[in-house]
Design an enzyme around this catalytic site. Sequence first.
Site, mmCIF file in Angstrom:
data_model
loop_
_atom_site.group_PDB
_atom_site.id
_atom_site.type_symbol
_atom_site.label_atom_id
_atom_site.label_comp_id
_atom_site.label_asym_id
_atom_site.label_seq_id
_atom_site.Cartn_x
_atom_site.Cartn_y
_atom_site.Cartn_z
ATOM 1 N N ASP A 48 0.803 -1.215 0.000
ATOM 2 C CA ASP A 48 0.000 0.000 0.000
ATOM 3 C C ASP A 48 0.843 1.276 0.000
ATOM 4 O O ASP A 48 1.585 1.544 0.942
ATOM 5 C CB ASP A 48 -0.961 -0.002 1.204
ATOM 6 C CG ASP A 48 -2.153 0.913 0.993
ATOM 7 O OD1 ASP A 48 -2.333 1.422 -0.126
ATOM 8 O OD2 ASP A 48 -2.921 1.104 1.954
ATOM 9 N N LYS A 62 -8.067 -1.433 3.594
ATOM 10 C CA LYS A 62 -7.411 -0.138 3.773
ATOM 11 C C LYS A 62 -7.326 0.226 5.257
ATOM 12 O O LYS A 62 -6.313 0.756 5.728
ATOM 13 C CB LYS A 62 -8.164 0.935 3.000
ATOM 14 C CG LYS A 62 -7.604 2.335 3.131
ATOM 15 C CD LYS A 62 -6.271 2.478 2.432
ATOM 16 C CE LYS A 62 -6.434 2.552 0.937
ATOM 17 N NZ LYS A 62 -5.153 2.889 0.249
ATOM 18 N N LYS A 68 -8.348 14.708 -2.478
ATOM 19 C CA LYS A 68 -8.738 14.045 -1.227
ATOM 20 C C LYS A 68 -8.643 15.007 -0.049
ATOM 21 O O LYS A 68 -7.676 15.746 0.082
ATOM 22 C CB LYS A 68 -7.856 12.818 -0.978
ATOM 23 C CG LYS A 68 -8.247 12.032 0.265
ATOM 24 C CD LYS A 68 -7.559 10.680 0.324
ATOM 25 C CE LYS A 68 -6.102 10.799 0.663
ATOM 26 N NZ LYS A 68 -5.482 9.478 0.876
ATOM 27 N N LYS A 88 2.592 1.885 3.337
ATOM 28 C CA LYS A 88 1.857 2.023 4.600
ATOM 29 C C LYS A 88 2.072 0.852 5.548
ATOM 30 O O LYS A 88 2.242 1.028 6.753
ATOM 31 C CB LYS A 88 0.349 2.111 4.313
ATOM 32 C CG LYS A 88 -0.181 3.450 3.879
ATOM 33 C CD LYS A 88 -1.706 3.446 3.958
ATOM 34 C CE LYS A 88 -2.279 4.736 3.387
ATOM 35 N NZ LYS A 88 -2.247 4.746 1.910
#
Length: 541
Positions: free
Chosen positions: A305, A354, A395, A467
């Site tokens: 990620d 996520k 975002k 991540k």
Amino acid sequence: MMDTTSNLIVSSPNIKYTDDFIYSDYEYEDTLVTRNKNELVAKPYRTSLQIKTERKIGRVGVMLVGWGGNNGSTFTAAVLANRHQLSWNTRNGKLDSNWLGSITQASTVRLGLDEKGNDVFVKMSQLLPMVHPDDLVIDGWDISPLNLAESMVRAKVIDYDLQQKLKKEMSAMKPRPAIYDPDFIAANQADRATNLIRGTRYEQYLQIRADIKNFRDKKKLDKVIVLWTANTERFCEVRPGVHDTDENLEKALRANDSEISPSTIFAMAAIDEDCCYINGSPQNTLVAGVVERAEKRGVFVAGDDFKSGQTKLKSVLVDFLVSAGLKPVSIVSYNHLGNNDGKNLSAPKQFRSKEITKSNVVDDMVESNRILYAEGEKPDHVVVIKYVPYVGDSKRAMDEYTSEILLHGTNTIVVHNTCEDSLLAVPLILDLVVLAELFTRLSFRPNVNQEWTPMHAVLSPLAYLLKAPLVPPGTPVVNALFKQRACIDNIMRACLALPPVHHMQLEHKVPFLMSDLKSGAMFASSPPLKKQKLAHENGDH
């Protein structure tokens, strides 16, 4: 001082340059800590290493899974815009292409100090031979049949005038059919899914291998890196006898097991074609069987990620709070976005993938301070993602960090962040490709009588860009951002027989060291590392 134009040569008895390799004699140092009842014993240790860096890069290809998505089309546009040094008009005037956001192309590394005691910085890509972005050859797969120009228009990320300048070249780029399994991505993606590889999972795997081979042969490439930048899948249900070993995974693939995800099929095909595979989404693609497969074949994998904005800031702020002796007790992260990634994440199973990668990012920082946290104690950590089509790729992220401070008081930090999601993610894709390719050219051995050994198949040094960093079994996970960046910088310095950057700056704090610096005595060539060690052991100071 910054110098990004000069060629870098290290002058040291501990380094050797040949036409094909850079050889480094390096002393790796750390401290072993043992517990003896109520006593901690710290013992410094030193390990001698030889490091070999292959200088020849060759022709490098990148195959993106999800090539027609926001990230894939924007990555392609960025490579072409920089390759052709394009400029374009906007309401703010004329703009030029750049690679801002890329650590390999737009950040510097401290090299050392000059005769006056000033720090000298160089562009990261100056340290060691790295593939240049202009030289990358791009291909990929997508469940949508749109060509890359049409995908770029649909994504609404690139300025209109730049789109027009790229339209002709990107119109000729068309994604290969991809795997679509509606059980793994959200049902709202079905309208895109018309460019598909049919057949069983094993037949799909064979087609992916054929695609990689076709791309490599057609473009005469020396190396291909496969990177997943497609939609987030749900987590696969990891089952004993299916995902746990390479052999079981192979059997399950051939048996068309329903819990072999499309991303795992891509990973297996890439590994079997000797291609590094990078997972840029949060799903658990790189199960134990995939990692074992990579280890057995001597191929590299990395995940999971992309770490672009909100999570990257979180890994900085929590590290700051914990290292300052403050105790984060509540971390609440909210974000909304309107691109196709946000649409896919509006489905609960895909959001859960996520949520897991975003939530685990503080664990190692919490575990580093048992003064603040009891065993097993963690902050309350909540992550919310909402799909708002109107905002598109822009975002919005809002975070609230509440910490316990002196005498049980509280301190709350609130951060609002608006970012263009794909324009943050694309430089990470570039860095992952460039650094992964570099790490495939590094080899290590303890002495001249041993065989050269590559890095572990799991490329954990890429953690700065991810991540939820995948690490070799039994290895601690590091999420603190500055530690991750220092890892990359100092591995490259080790390849040049340079010591890690320690930031002590004793030259400016100890008077006689500054005198030695100004007189030039400090710059006298030091003996090779093994001679230093023998002199020390013989008492010859």
